[in-house]
Design a protein around this motif. Structure first.
Motif, mmCIF file in Angstrom:
data_model
loop_
_atom_site.group_PDB
_atom_site.id
_atom_site.type_symbol
_atom_site.label_atom_id
_atom_site.label_comp_id
_atom_site.label_asym_id
_atom_site.label_seq_id
_atom_site.Cartn_x
_atom_site.Cartn_y
_atom_site.Cartn_z
ATOM 1 N N THR A 192 -1.877 11.509 -0.320
ATOM 2 C CA THR A 192 -1.602 10.781 -1.557
ATOM 3 C C THR A 192 -0.101 10.818 -1.813
ATOM 4 O O THR A 192 0.512 11.886 -1.807
ATOM 5 N N PHE A 193 0.494 9.651 -2.021
ATOM 6 C CA PHE A 193 1.936 9.613 -2.205
ATOM 7 C C PHE A 193 2.333 8.421 -3.056
ATOM 8 O O PHE A 193 1.594 7.445 -3.195
ATOM 9 N N LYS A 194 3.506 8.510 -3.658
ATOM 10 C CA LYS A 194 4.034 7.444 -4.506
ATOM 11 C C LYS A 194 4.809 6.455 -3.649
ATOM 12 O O LYS A 194 5.502 6.841 -2.717
ATOM 13 N N VAL A 195 4.683 5.174 -3.999
ATOM 14 C CA VAL A 195 5.391 4.129 -3.269
ATOM 15 C C VAL A 195 6.086 3.195 -4.244
ATOM 16 O O VAL A 195 5.696 3.081 -5.413
ATOM 17 N N LYS A 196 7.113 2.545 -3.736
ATOM 18 C CA LYS A 196 7.799 1.483 -4.477
ATOM 19 C C LYS A 196 7.595 0.185 -3.703
ATOM 20 O O LYS A 196 7.922 0.111 -2.521
ATOM 21 N N CYS A 197 7.054 -0.820 -4.365
ATOM 22 C CA CYS A 197 6.737 -2.080 -3.717
ATOM 23 C C CYS A 197 7.686 -3.162 -4.215
ATOM 24 O O CYS A 197 7.840 -3.363 -5.418
ATOM 25 N N VAL A 198 8.308 -3.851 -3.270
ATOM 26 C CA VAL A 198 9.291 -4.885 -3.594
ATOM 27 C C VAL A 198 8.743 -6.235 -3.146
ATOM 28 O O VAL A 198 8.590 -6.476 -1.947
ATOM 29 N N PRO A 199 8.452 -7.131 -4.102
ATOM 30 C CA PRO A 199 7.967 -8.462 -3.724
ATOM 31 C C PRO A 199 9.095 -9.306 -3.163
ATOM 32 O O PRO A 199 10.275 -8.947 -3.292
#
Length: 416
Positions: free
Chosen positions: A28-35
């Protein structure tokens, strides 16, 4: 609606299927999503990935590895439903311990229809890993891309961990026959959309289609549109002998016609600026609307096409430049031009070219050809008390006051 719909791709990846015997472990980990450009602001979320691989193997084996998302980073947005078989994920697994490097895993473009705000559903991401050393090989999920294909284009959202990722699968590799090869890559189709992130597209290797990426363009239309226009534009290319057929894609767009418009009233064109090894511009243009447009009926501009004949050998960039819309209210009438200069732009596509006799390399334009067909008709959208003319989803979007704020409609009615 616009390319902002692509911000919906904030999920992880699909269902894992591997050879037996196998073991699975979660992370389980945090992500940053860039459209993509024009798709909205980056979004951060938390995802749980399950990595499945054989528990044991020996040197020289090529093993199946899969990535399943137990918990996606987010649901679909509330902007648009995702059609069936439109989503394709690609992930990268960090290989550590007895191995070193990165394993690419790719999923099929296969999913059920995904309504607005519904959980993202994505296919299996799979790849094969060649084991070359004895010891414990760790497999840790990392960054991933998610591509969604609509009728008007494919858009990619890129997600990456924002901190350390703990967990994942481990393979206990025993000594055996010598492998001699490095860690393998994906075996299920390659990148989700190779051209969408603007990577160099070589002219050789049998490749003929070169998809561009949407780039944010700021158009300065002077007093026509106060404040100008900011919108994504996409340039695609198809190799045709030594030349390239270019297409600036439009989409199912939005405009409520400010009055009844006759057939042939609206015709778009654009200059594509060359950079890198080559210079000059290539003109692309689209056909006018084939049918009359009733008052307040929704419309959009047609695809704009043209041909680029390279004048230089090397890497050549293609960027959106000036957009022009010709408005003709009656046969034989003088068109009214709506020029919108690209005050800021970016590279949508890069090609590896070979110089052709009589090619570009100067400031002269190559006349674009046109395609058959009329204007797509979809819903419209209120902006500042009028309905705006738009090219939607990875194309030019004329929002706010729009081009029609300048047009002397009463005089045009008289012309008719």
């Amino acid at each position: 609606m616009s390319a902002a719909v692509v911000a919906l791709l904030l999920g992880g990846a699909g269902i894992a299927i591997t050879a037996s015997p196998a073991q699975a472990a979660e992370a389980t980990f945090k992500v940053k999503c860039v459209p993509p450009a024009g798709g909205g602001d980056p979004v951060e979320g938390e995802t749980t990935a399950k990595i499945t691989a054989p528990a044991t193997a020996k040197v020289g084996d090529e093993v199946d590895v899969a990535w399943e998302t137990v918990k996606p980073a987010s649901n679909n947005t509330d902007l648009m439903d995702i059609p069936k078989d439109a989503v394709q994920p690609t992930g990268w697994i960090t290989v550590g311990g007895g191995g070193a490097g990165e394993l690419k895993v790719v999923g099929e473009k296969k999913n059920p229809p995904i309504p607005k705000k519904a959980p993202m559903v994505m296919s299996t991401m799979k790849g094969k890993l060649k084991l070359t050393k004895a010891g414990k090989v760790t497999l840790t999920p990392g960054k991933y891309d998610v591509a969604v294909t609509f009728s008007f284009g494919t858009f990619v959202t890129k997600c990456a961990p924002t901190g350390e990722v703990k967990g994942g699968a481990t393979i206990d590799v025993s000594a055996g026959t010598s492998g001699g090869a490095t860690n393998g890559g994906a075996t299920n189709g390659g990148a989700a959309n190779g051209g969408a992130d603007g990577g160099t597209t070589a002219g050789g290797g049998g490749q003929t289609d070169f998809p561009g990426k949407p780039v944010e363009v700021a158009f300065d239309c002077g007093p026509v549109v106060p404040g100008g226009i900011k919108t994504p534009v996409t340039i695609n290319a198809k190799k045709n002998g030594g030349s390239y057929d270019l297409t600036v894609k439009t989409a199912k767009g939005a405009m409520a016609a400010p009055m009844a418009l006759p057939a042939g009233a609206l015709k778009p064109s654009m200059n594509v600026k060359l950079g890198g090894a080559d210079s000059g511009t290539v003109k692309v243009s689209g056909p006018a609307n084939a049918d009359p447009i009733p008052d307040k009926a929704p419309v959009s501009l047609s695809d704009m096409t043209g041909t680029y004949k390279p004048g230089k050998t090397g890497k050549v960039t293609l960027s959106p430049d000036q957009l022009t819309i010709d408005v003709t209210m009656a046969p034989g009438a003088t068109p009214i031009n709506v020029p919108c200069k690209a005050a800021s732009s970016g590279v949508s596509l890069e090609l590896d070219t070979t110089a052709q006799a009589g090619g570009s390399g100067s400031s002269t334009s190559t006349t674009g050809s046109t395609t058959s067909g009329g204007l797509a008709e979809t819903g419209a959208e209120d902006e500042g008390g009028i309905k705006a003319l738009a090219l939607v989803a990875g194309t030019v979007i004329l929002l706010g006051g729009a081009v029609f704020t300048f047009t002397p409609w009463r005089r045009l009615r008289g012309t008719r």
